[in-house]
Design an enzyme around this catalytic site. Structure first.
Site, PDB file in Angstrom:
ATOM      1  N   LYS A 128     -20.781  26.608  23.849  1.00  0.00           N
ATOM      2  CA  LYS A 128     -21.001  25.236  24.301  1.00  0.00           C
ATOM      3  C   LYS A 128     -20.435  24.303  23.234  1.00  0.00           C
ATOM      4  O   LYS A 128     -20.587  24.557  22.032  1.00  0.00           O
ATOM      5  CB  LYS A 128     -22.503  25.005  24.479  1.00  0.00           C
ATOM      6  CG  LYS A 128     -22.874  23.641  25.041  1.00  0.00           C
ATOM      7  CD  LYS A 128     -24.371  23.565  25.331  1.00  0.00           C
ATOM      8  CE  LYS A 128     -24.785  22.231  25.929  1.00  0.00           C
ATOM      9  NZ  LYS A 128     -26.226  22.185  26.249  1.00  0.00           N
TER      10      LYS A 128
ATOM     11  N   SER B 186     -27.509  20.642  30.847  1.00  0.00           N
ATOM     12  CA  SER B 186     -26.263  20.145  30.326  1.00  0.00           C
ATOM     13  C   SER B 186     -25.251  21.240  30.016  1.00  0.00           C
ATOM     14  O   SER B 186     -24.077  20.949  29.790  1.00  0.00           O
ATOM     15  CB  SER B 186     -26.533  19.339  29.057  1.00  0.00           C
ATOM     16  OG  SER B 186     -27.089  20.186  28.047  1.00  0.00           O
TER      17      SER B 186
ATOM     18  N   SER C  74     -31.655  22.991  29.739  1.00  0.00           N
ATOM     19  CA  SER C  74     -30.203  23.097  29.884  1.00  0.00           C
ATOM     20  C   SER C  74     -29.609  24.504  29.801  1.00  0.00           C
ATOM     21  O   SER C  74     -28.408  24.662  30.009  1.00  0.00           O
ATOM     22  CB  SER C  74     -29.510  22.215  28.854  1.00  0.00           C
ATOM     23  OG  SER C  74     -29.614  20.878  29.260  1.00  0.00           O
TER      24      SER C  74
HETATM   25  N1  GLN Z   1     -32.018  17.380  31.691  1.00  0.00           N
HETATM   26  C1  GLN Z   1     -32.678  17.217  30.439  1.00  0.00           C
HETATM   27  C2  GLN Z   1     -32.190  15.953  29.767  1.00  0.00           C
HETATM   28  O1  GLN Z   1     -31.345  15.347  30.288  1.00  0.00           O
HETATM   29  C3  GLN Z   1     -32.489  18.411  29.565  1.00  0.00           C
HETATM   30  C4  GLN Z   1     -31.182  18.484  28.895  1.00  0.00           C
HETATM   31  C5  GLN Z   1     -31.091  19.611  27.918  1.00  0.00           C
HETATM   32  O2  GLN Z   1     -31.868  20.565  27.970  1.00  0.00           O
HETATM   33  N2  GLN Z   1     -30.167  19.485  26.966  1.00  0.00           N
HETATM   34  O3  GLN Z   1     -32.647  15.566  28.739  1.00  0.00           O
END
Ligand code: GLN
Length: 483
Positions: free
Chosen positions: A76, A151, A175
């Site tokens: 990532k 994400s 995410s």
């Molecule tokens: N959807 C969550 C957010 O927007 C989690 C994102 C993540 O785990 N990086 O904060």
């Protein structure tokens, strides 16, 4: 060759059926051919990959035999990778070449893994749809009109499309698990402190945790083995021995107590997903698990608490990107204030700016007690709920997401609607617990995930349950059409 799992690749390399270099060239060609459809990579690292693959072949020829030696992976794009652009999906870091490797990157490289590229992601890991990347949205290989989740949507889409057998990802509020659910993969968020955050660009430091995304629990065990461990460079890293995650995969789950929280089956849950969850419960019962209804009474407060704490930490973490110390600098600033304002205004996208504003507001004098402190108290209640539940059960099971992957653009004008999709995943981050999502069927041709949660440092138990489930079901073997 692209259909092989990490475990199969390790066997194929050990039996000299193919070399790491051949495998790498095959996958690089596949990425060039198919990635334009899904946009799962921000940068490819062909030269580095071929160099690492050749080195892995030499190490194997001289008798070494590690499971990750020659295994192709992606990172990532928030794991710092020396000499390679590490963008975090943002214009702010478009020209940032990391001067060092994140601990996760260094550990996997030392184990002989081959880095094919850096995967696409929501800007600064904020999002559940991978629509906010500066490098364009990622598409779901199961249906190109739908989001892959976020994400870590790039890591998920690349693995689901068989461009990579596995990839690293991070999970602040879901995410790893949510994109795993949306793309028919297995994804594990480890216990907070199990995987080093050093060199992982921070979103919300008390919630962020790196982990593996792969097709099977067996492969997650292999990748986690290479990622986990104490790191003195991360002050929140925990000095606990790392068990052999593959050793317990075949343990029987006879008598395992699985808790199903009654609060999980509320109005927001798509009834078709509820059915898939009940089917997975029946399957695990057949394997000897004992099912028990439990309660997590504070679950409903998790989203508001998370969407105060995560933005608060983000507003603080992202203050370093000011065009002077770090990040994009605007053209011809009039004065210092103009430089700050325009660098941040032009460098950050809309969602990141929204979170910085919410976070700065929640932390400001006068509102700190009302919002931030209250959210921290809710966080403790949520943790306490889990602690009492784990007195009664070994694992907690539920849906990973309330709905299957939505259509691209469907939630663009309603950020709160997107936040609500994190209902099942964010509690594990607030409590610091490990969680895993595994494929459990389909709704309208789109994958559905089931989530398992366990007590601290019981990643092995999650992998064991998921592996036993995968030995008896074939959802995880399904491949999206066209890939
Ligand atoms: N959807 C969550 C957010 O927007 C989690 C994102 C993540 O785990 N990086 O904060």
């Amino acid at each position: 060759m692209h259909q092989l799992t990490l475990a199969e690749i390790a066997r194929g390399l050990a039996d000299k059926k193919f070399s790491a270099e051949e495998l790498t060239r095959t996958l690089l060609a596949r990425i060039a051919q198919l990635d334009p459809q899904i946009n799962s990579f921000i940068s490819l690292t062909e030269e580095l990959a071929l160099q690492q693959a050749k080195a892995a072949d030499v190490r194997r020829a001289s008798g070494e035999n590690g499971a990750l030696l020659g295994a192709p992976i992606g990172h990532k794009d928030l794991f710092c990778t020396q000499g390679v652009r590490t963008s975090c999906g943002s214009k702010m870091l478009d020209n940032f070449k990391a001067p060092y490797d994140a601990t996760v990157v260094a550990k996997l490289a030392a184990a002989g893994a081959v880095t094919l590229g850096k995967t696409n992601m929501d800007e600064f890991a904020m999002g559940s749809a991978n629509e906010s990347s500066y490098y364009g949205k990622v598409r779901n290989p199961w249906n190109l009109e739908h989001v892959p989740g976020g994400s870590s949507g790039g890591s998920a889409a690349a693995v689901a499309a068989r461009l990579l057998p596995a990839a690293t990802a991070t999970d602040t509020g879901g995410s790893i698990r949510q994109p795993a659910a949306f793309t028919n993969l297995t994804g594990l968020k480890p216990t907070y402190g199990r995987v080093s955050r050093w060199g992982m660009i921070a979103y919300a430091s008390s919630l962020d945790q790196g982990g593996p995304l792969a097709r099977t629990a067996e492969d997650c065990a292999l990748l986690l083995q290479g990622m986990a461990g104490f790191d003195p460079q991360d002050s929140t890293s925990i000095d606990e021995p790392v068990p052999d995650y593959s050793a317990g995969l075949n343990d029987s789950i006879q008598g395992l107590r699985i808790g199903v929280p009654k609060e999980y089956f509320s109005a927001g849950l798509d009834p078709r997903i509820a059915e898939r969850v009940h089917d997975s419960v029946k399957e695990l019962e057949k394997l000897g698990a004992v099912i028990k209804e439990i309660s997590l009474p504070n679950n409903q407060h998790a989203i508001p608490a998370y969407y105060v704490i995560a933005p608060a930490e983000a507003s603080s973490n992202l203050s370093r990107f000011d065009g002077v110390r770090f990040g994009y600098r605007c053209e011809e600033p009039k004065d210092l204030e103009d430089l700050y304002k325009r660098s941040r205004g032009e460098g950050f996208g809309a969602e990141v700016q929204r979170r910085i504003m919410v976070g700065a507001y929640a932390l400001s004098a006068g509102y700190y007690d009302a919002y931030y402190l209250k959210a921290q108290k809710i966080r403790r209640l949520i943790k306490n709920d889990f602690m009492s539940a784990f007195n009664e059960v070994d694992v907690i099971l539920g849906p990973t997401t309330p709905n299957p992957a939505w259509k691209i653009g469907a939630k663009n004008n309603d950020p709160v609607a997107e936040y609500l999709e994190d209902f099942y995943t964010i509690t594990a981050n607030l409590a610091g617990l490990p969680g895993l999502s595994m494929p459990a069927g389909f709704v309208d041709g789109l994958p559905v995930g089931v989530q398992l949660l366990a007590p601290y440092f019981q990643e092995g138990r999650l992998l064991n349950v998921a592996h036993q489930y995968q030995l008896n079901t074939d959802w995880h073997t399904r491949t999206p059409q066209g890939f």
